[in-house]
Design a protein around this motif. Structure first.
Motif, PDB file in Angstrom:
ATOM      1  N   LYS A  17       0.853  -1.188   0.000  1.00 13.14           N
ATOM      2  CA  LYS A  17       0.000   0.000   0.000  1.00 13.14           C
ATOM      3  C   LYS A  17       0.883   1.231   0.000  1.00 13.14           C
ATOM      4  CE  LYS A  17      -3.956  -2.030   2.283  1.00 13.14           C
ATOM      5  NZ  LYS A  17      -4.809  -2.026   3.444  1.00 13.14           N
ATOM      6  N   PRO A  18       0.694   2.154  -0.914  1.00 17.07           N
ATOM      7  CA  PRO A  18      -0.206   2.012  -2.053  1.00 17.07           C
ATOM      8  C   PRO A  18       0.377   1.023  -3.064  1.00 17.07           C
ATOM      9  CG  PRO A  18       1.030   4.048  -2.264  1.00 17.07           C
ATOM     10  CD  PRO A  18       1.418   3.427  -0.944  1.00 17.07           C
ATOM     11  N   GLY A  19      -0.475   0.323  -3.759  1.00 16.97           N
ATOM     12  CA  GLY A  19      -0.039  -0.663  -4.747  1.00 16.97           C
ATOM     13  C   GLY A  19       0.049  -0.047  -6.133  1.00 16.97           C
ATOM     14  N   PHE A  20       1.048  -0.476  -6.896  1.00 17.08           N
ATOM     15  CA  PHE A  20       1.252   0.087  -8.231  1.00 17.08           C
ATOM     16  C   PHE A  20       1.287  -0.956  -9.336  1.00 17.08           C
ATOM     17  CE2 PHE A  20       2.735   3.398  -5.418  1.00 17.08           C
ATOM     18  CZ  PHE A  20       2.137   4.516  -5.983  1.00 17.08           C
ATOM     19  N   ARG A  42      -1.128   5.162 -10.131  1.00 17.46           N
ATOM     20  CA  ARG A  42      -1.794   3.873  -9.951  1.00 17.46           C
ATOM     21  C   ARG A  42      -2.714   3.588 -11.130  1.00 17.46           C
ATOM     22  NH1 ARG A  42      -3.553   2.529  -4.033  1.00 17.46           N
ATOM     23  NH2 ARG A  42      -4.901   1.328  -5.369  1.00 17.46           N
ATOM     24  N   PHE A  43      -3.081   2.325 -11.303  1.00 18.31           N
ATOM     25  CA  PHE A  43      -3.994   1.925 -12.363  1.00 18.31           C
ATOM     26  C   PHE A  43      -5.321   2.668 -12.242  1.00 18.31           C
ATOM     27  CE2 PHE A  43      -7.148  -0.938 -14.289  1.00 18.31           C
ATOM     28  CZ  PHE A  43      -6.598  -1.077 -15.550  1.00 18.31           C
ATOM     29  N   SER A  44      -5.730   2.973 -11.008  1.00 17.94           N
ATOM     30  CA  SER A  44      -6.989   3.689 -10.759  1.00 17.94           C
ATOM     31  C   SER A  44      -6.866   5.199 -10.974  1.00 17.94           C
ATOM     32  CB  SER A  44      -7.476   3.399  -9.341  1.00 17.94           C
ATOM     33  OG  SER A  44      -6.470   3.709  -8.406  1.00 17.94           O
ATOM     34  N   GLY A  45      -5.660   5.701 -11.261  1.00 16.60           N
ATOM     35  CA  GLY A  45      -5.487   7.095 -11.623  1.00 16.60           C
ATOM     36  C   GLY A  45      -4.799   7.979 -10.603  1.00 16.60           C
ATOM     37  N   GLU A  46      -4.758   7.591  -9.320  1.00 15.69           N
ATOM     38  CA  GLU A  46      -4.122   8.436  -8.314  1.00 15.69           C
ATOM     39  C   GLU A  46      -2.625   8.572  -8.604  1.00 15.69           C
ATOM     40  OE1 GLU A  46      -7.323   6.014  -6.146  1.00 15.69           O
ATOM     41  OE2 GLU A  46      -5.622   5.515  -7.411  1.00 15.69           O
ATOM     42  N   ILE A  68       5.135   0.558 -17.606  1.00 14.86           N
ATOM     43  CA  ILE A  68       4.166  -0.178 -16.793  1.00 14.86           C
ATOM     44  C   ILE A  68       4.887  -0.928 -15.675  1.00 14.86           C
ATOM     45  CG2 ILE A  68       2.355  -1.935 -16.803  1.00 14.86           C
ATOM     46  CD1 ILE A  68       1.988  -1.258 -19.826  1.00 14.86           C
ATOM     47  N   ILE A  69       4.394  -0.719 -14.454  1.00 13.88           N
ATOM     48  CA  ILE A  69       5.016  -1.317 -13.270  1.00 13.88           C
ATOM     49  C   ILE A  69       4.481  -2.719 -13.026  1.00 13.88           C
ATOM     50  CG2 ILE A  69       5.280  -1.120 -10.760  1.00 13.88           C
ATOM     51  CD1 ILE A  69       4.967   1.955 -11.179  1.00 13.88           C
ATOM     52  N   LEU A  70       5.377  -3.667 -12.846  1.00 10.65           N
ATOM     53  CA  LEU A  70       5.016  -5.021 -12.442  1.00 10.65           C
ATOM     54  C   LEU A  70       4.977  -5.102 -10.925  1.00 10.65           C
ATOM     55  CD1 LEU A  70       4.490  -8.025 -13.065  1.00 10.65           C
ATOM     56  CD2 LEU A  70       6.971  -8.344 -13.019  1.00 10.65           C
ATOM     57  N   ASP A  71       6.055  -4.634 -10.270  1.00 11.49           N
ATOM     58  CA  ASP A  71       6.171  -4.776  -8.824  1.00 11.49           C
ATOM     59  C   ASP A  71       7.150  -3.737  -8.298  1.00 11.49           C
ATOM     60  OD1 ASP A  71       5.572  -5.944  -6.398  1.00 11.49           O
ATOM     61  OD2 ASP A  71       6.653  -7.799  -6.774  1.00 11.49           O
ATOM     62  N   MET A  72       7.001  -3.393  -7.021  1.00  4.84           N
ATOM     63  CA  MET A  72       7.947  -2.510  -6.348  1.00  4.84           C
ATOM     64  C   MET A  72       8.378  -3.178  -5.053  1.00  4.84           C
ATOM     65  SD  MET A  72       6.313   1.273  -6.917  1.00  4.84           S
ATOM     66  CE  MET A  72       7.548   2.044  -5.907  1.00  4.84           C
ATOM     67  N   VAL A  73       9.677  -3.126  -4.782  1.00  2.81           N
ATOM     68  CA  VAL A  73      10.236  -3.757  -3.596  1.00  2.81           C
ATOM     69  C   VAL A  73      11.185  -2.764  -2.926  1.00  2.81           C
ATOM     70  CG1 VAL A  73      11.596  -5.705  -2.743  1.00  2.81           C
ATOM     71  CG2 VAL A  73      10.095  -6.015  -4.720  1.00  2.81           C
ATOM     72  N   LEU A  74      11.069  -2.652  -1.607  1.00  2.00           N
ATOM     73  CA  LEU A  74      11.970  -1.803  -0.828  1.00  2.00           C
ATOM     74  C   LEU A  74      12.583  -2.660   0.264  1.00  2.00           C
ATOM     75  CD1 LEU A  74       9.276   0.078  -1.608  1.00  2.00           C
ATOM     76  CD2 LEU A  74      10.783   1.784  -0.635  1.00  2.00           C
ATOM     77  N   ALA A  75      13.897  -2.774   0.261  1.00  2.00           N
ATOM     78  CA  ALA A  75      14.598  -3.568   1.265  1.00  2.00           C
ATOM     79  C   ALA A  75      15.288  -2.637   2.250  1.00  2.00           C
ATOM     80  CB  ALA A  75      15.620  -4.482   0.598  1.00  2.00           C
ATOM     81  N   ASN A  76      14.965  -2.818   3.530  1.00  2.00           N
ATOM     82  CA  ASN A  76      15.595  -2.072   4.618  1.00  2.00           C
ATOM     83  C   ASN A  76      15.448  -2.940   5.857  1.00  2.00           C
ATOM     84  OD1 ASN A  76      14.803   0.155   7.008  1.00  2.00           O
ATOM     85  ND2 ASN A  76      16.628   0.621   5.835  1.00  2.00           N
TER      86      ASN A  76
END
Length: 148
Positions: A17-20, A42-46, A68-76
């Motif tokens: 969240k938020p998802g992209f 986002r796909f919904s427009g935001e 076009i985004i497939l996935d987002m990853v944050l490593a910490n």
């Protein structure tokens, strides 16, 4: 203060969240003060901006119209799930690099990995279905909604 703000992460650092997924990477702005602002929709427009602070390294390949985004990853505080991309952004030496330079480069990669795993740095990765793949090694990241 947390190194990752205004985002909910799932297993392995996946942005929930938020998802992209199936959204778009719309812009990349890099400043001289070692910050970057990544425009996302986002796909919904935001629309959102992903602010990256204390940027050490940033790599964006294949920026096109309609990324076009497939996935987002944050490593910490965890090991990055895609070590190949991490090693690439952290300074993977070319096969022709020989000692002692290779050893120094490998030591720098190991230090960057420790910084992520121990929570001192953030590794951000945007995987694409089409277009731009982005990877960044930075000090912190914050998501900000900017409207529709």
């Amino acid at each position: 203060m947390s190194a990752i703000r205004n985002m909910e992460l799932g297993a392995g650092g996946r942005l929930m969240k938020p998802g992209f997924h199936d959204g778009w990477l719309t812009s990349i702005a890099v400043s001289e003060d070692k910050t970057a602002a990544i425009g996302l929709r986002r796909f919904s427009g935001e629309r959102y901006l992903l602010h990256l602070f204390a940027v050490k390294r940033l790599l964006a390949n294949e920026f096109k119209e309609g990324n076009i985004i497939l996935d987002m990853v944050l490593a910490n505080g965890i090991e990055p799930r895609d070590m190949s991309s991490f090693r690439n952004i952290a300074g993977e030496p070319h096969p022709s690099v020989v000692e002692p330079v290779r050893g120094r480069m490998e030591a720098a990669i190991a230090q960057n990995l420790r910084d992520v795993v121990e929570g001192r740095s953030v590794f951000v990765q945007i995987e694409a279905s089409y277009g731009c793949e982005l990877a960044c090694l930075c000090g912190s990241a914050e998501m900000v909604a900017i409207g529709d």
